[in-house]
Design a protein around this motif. Structure first.
Motif, short mmCIF file in Angstrom:
data_model
loop_
_atom_site.label_atom_id
_atom_site.label_comp_id
_atom_site.label_asym_id
_atom_site.label_seq_id
_atom_site.Cartn_x
_atom_site.Cartn_y
_atom_site.Cartn_z
N PRO A 1 0.82 -1.23 0.00
CA PRO A 1 0.00 0.00 0.00
C PRO A 1 0.85 1.27 0.00
N LEU A 2 1.96 1.25 0.72
CA LEU A 2 2.88 2.40 0.71
C LEU A 2 3.46 2.61 -0.68
N ALA A 3 3.83 1.51 -1.32
CA ALA A 3 4.41 1.62 -2.67
C ALA A 3 3.40 2.22 -3.63
N ARG A 4 2.16 1.79 -3.54
CA ARG A 4 1.13 2.35 -4.43
C ARG A 4 0.94 3.83 -4.16
N GLU A 5 0.91 4.20 -2.89
CA GLU A 5 0.70 5.60 -2.52
C GLU A 5 1.81 6.50 -3.06
N LEU A 6 3.04 6.01 -3.01
CA LEU A 6 4.19 6.83 -3.41
C LEU A 6 4.56 6.67 -4.88
N GLY A 7 3.99 5.70 -5.54
CA GLY A 7 4.38 5.43 -6.93
C GLY A 7 5.70 4.71 -7.03
N ALA A 8 6.04 3.92 -6.01
CA ALA A 8 7.28 3.15 -6.05
C ALA A 8 7.18 2.05 -7.10
N ASP A 9 8.29 1.80 -7.77
CA ASP A 9 8.31 0.79 -8.83
C ASP A 9 8.54 -0.61 -8.29
N THR A 10 9.26 -0.71 -7.18
CA THR A 10 9.68 -2.01 -6.68
C THR A 10 9.71 -1.99 -5.16
N VAL A 11 9.44 -3.15 -4.56
CA VAL A 11 9.59 -3.33 -3.11
C VAL A 11 10.57 -4.48 -2.89
N LEU A 12 11.67 -4.19 -2.21
CA LEU A 12 12.64 -5.22 -1.81
C LEU A 12 12.43 -5.44 -0.32
N CYS A 13 12.00 -6.63 0.08
CA CYS A 13 11.61 -6.82 1.48
C CYS A 13 11.73 -8.27 1.89
N THR A 14 11.55 -8.50 3.18
CA THR A 14 11.47 -9.86 3.71
C THR A 14 10.16 -10.48 3.23
N ARG A 15 10.24 -11.70 2.77
CA ARG A 15 9.05 -12.36 2.22
C ARG A 15 8.77 -13.66 2.97
N PRO A 16 7.74 -13.64 3.83
CA PRO A 16 7.37 -14.88 4.53
C PRO A 16 6.95 -15.95 3.54
N LEU A 17 7.33 -17.18 3.82
CA LEU A 17 6.97 -18.29 2.94
C LEU A 17 5.56 -18.76 3.25
N SER A 18 4.88 -19.26 2.25
CA SER A 18 3.53 -19.76 2.43
C SER A 18 3.34 -21.03 1.62
N ALA A 19 2.35 -21.80 2.02
CA ALA A 19 1.98 -23.02 1.29
C ALA A 19 0.47 -23.15 1.37
N ASP A 20 -0.17 -23.35 0.22
CA ASP A 20 -1.63 -23.50 0.15
C ASP A 20 -2.35 -22.33 0.81
N GLY A 21 -1.82 -21.12 0.60
CA GLY A 21 -2.49 -19.92 1.09
C GLY A 21 -2.31 -19.66 2.57
N VAL A 22 -1.36 -20.35 3.20
CA VAL A 22 -1.14 -20.20 4.64
C VAL A 22 0.34 -19.95 4.88
N TYR A 23 0.65 -19.01 5.76
CA TYR A 23 2.04 -18.75 6.11
C TYR A 23 2.63 -19.94 6.88
N THR A 24 3.89 -20.26 6.55
CA THR A 24 4.56 -21.38 7.23
C THR A 24 5.27 -20.94 8.50
N GLY A 25 5.50 -19.64 8.67
CA GLY A 25 6.27 -19.15 9.81
C GLY A 25 7.74 -18.98 9.49
N GLU A 26 8.14 -19.37 8.28
CA GLU A 26 9.52 -19.22 7.86
C GLU A 26 9.61 -18.10 6.83
N VAL A 27 10.83 -17.60 6.63
CA VAL A 27 11.04 -16.54 5.66
C VAL A 27 12.22 -16.89 4.78
N ALA A 28 12.25 -16.23 3.62
CA ALA A 28 13.47 -16.26 2.82
C ALA A 28 14.47 -15.33 3.52
#
Length: 230
Positions: A134-161
């Protein structure tokens, strides 16, 4: 790296940290409190305080920020990705309903000016997509580089990349720069507020310190770069 004024006709990127650089809160913890209290009331408040007590204790013991980041995301194990996203949208709407208090106005204005001048805007954060998009859309940011939690079947696993903190920010920014061979890092800007942002800031010709982190400012000024302070 020797800084030089960016030339108007040269492509350039502006990288910006988010928490306490662009916004006044630590988004991960502010959202954690928001969603726990909204869903569980007083019990959610107690759970938030319990989690934060552990985080404060680990931070005081010198636990690396990357490990604290992983600990945080472990609390989303079993949560629906869609539910978290809906709650995050509500959080953003409520936090930005007031015209003041959420954004650090000087940073937001600077990023808007960069964008208007043709720069590509990239948000870089240890926070995660539901809070940052939502912040990126508000500011017109082209890209978000961030921590990405892993998920499986639409559910977070609790682990991250890889957490995008400290050296993780350096790696993420370097990878992004590698995808843009037309951009000279000496033409780029980066904004940060904490010494953990140093690995990102020292990659560009125009680092900007937001706030009063004396250690960050001192370590940057030892290098042959032009340091702006907001």
């Amino acid at each position: 790296m020797t800084a030089r004024p960016p030339e108007p006709d040269r492509p350039r990127i502006v990288f910006s940290d988010v928490d306490e650089t662009l916004i006044t809160v630590k988004s991960m913890f502010d959202f954690l409190h928001y969603q726990l209290v909204r869903r569980h009331g007083a019990a959610g408040e107690e759970e938030y305080e319990r989690i934060m007590a552990v985080i404060r204790r680990r931070a005081a013991d010198g636990t690396p920020r990357e490990d604290i980041n992983r600990f945080y995301y472990g609390h989303y194990a079993g949560e629906s990705v869609d539910t978290v996203r809906r709650l995050a949208d509500d959080w953003f709407t409520e936090r930005t309903a007031s015209t003041r208090g959420f954004y650090i106005d000087s940073t937001r204005e600077a990023l808007r000016e960069h964008r208007a001048a043709g720069a590509s805007l990239v948000l870089v954060s240890g926070s995660f997509p539901p809070l940052l998009e939502p912040l990126a859309r508000e500011l017109g940011a082209d890209t978000v580089l961030c921590t990405r939690p892993l998920s499986a079947d639409g559910v977070y696993t609790g682990e991250v990349a890889t957490p995008v903190i400290g050296e993780g920010k350096r790696a993420a920014v370097l990878a992004h720069l590698a995808s843009r061979p037309d951009v000279d890092p000496r033409d780029c800007h980066a904004y940060g507020d904490h010494v953990s942002d140093l690995p990102m800031l020292e990659l560009v010709g125009h680092p900007v310190v937001v706030g009063d982190d004396a250690e960050l400012r001192e370590r940057l000024t030892r290098r042959s770069v032009t340091v702006a302070v907001r």
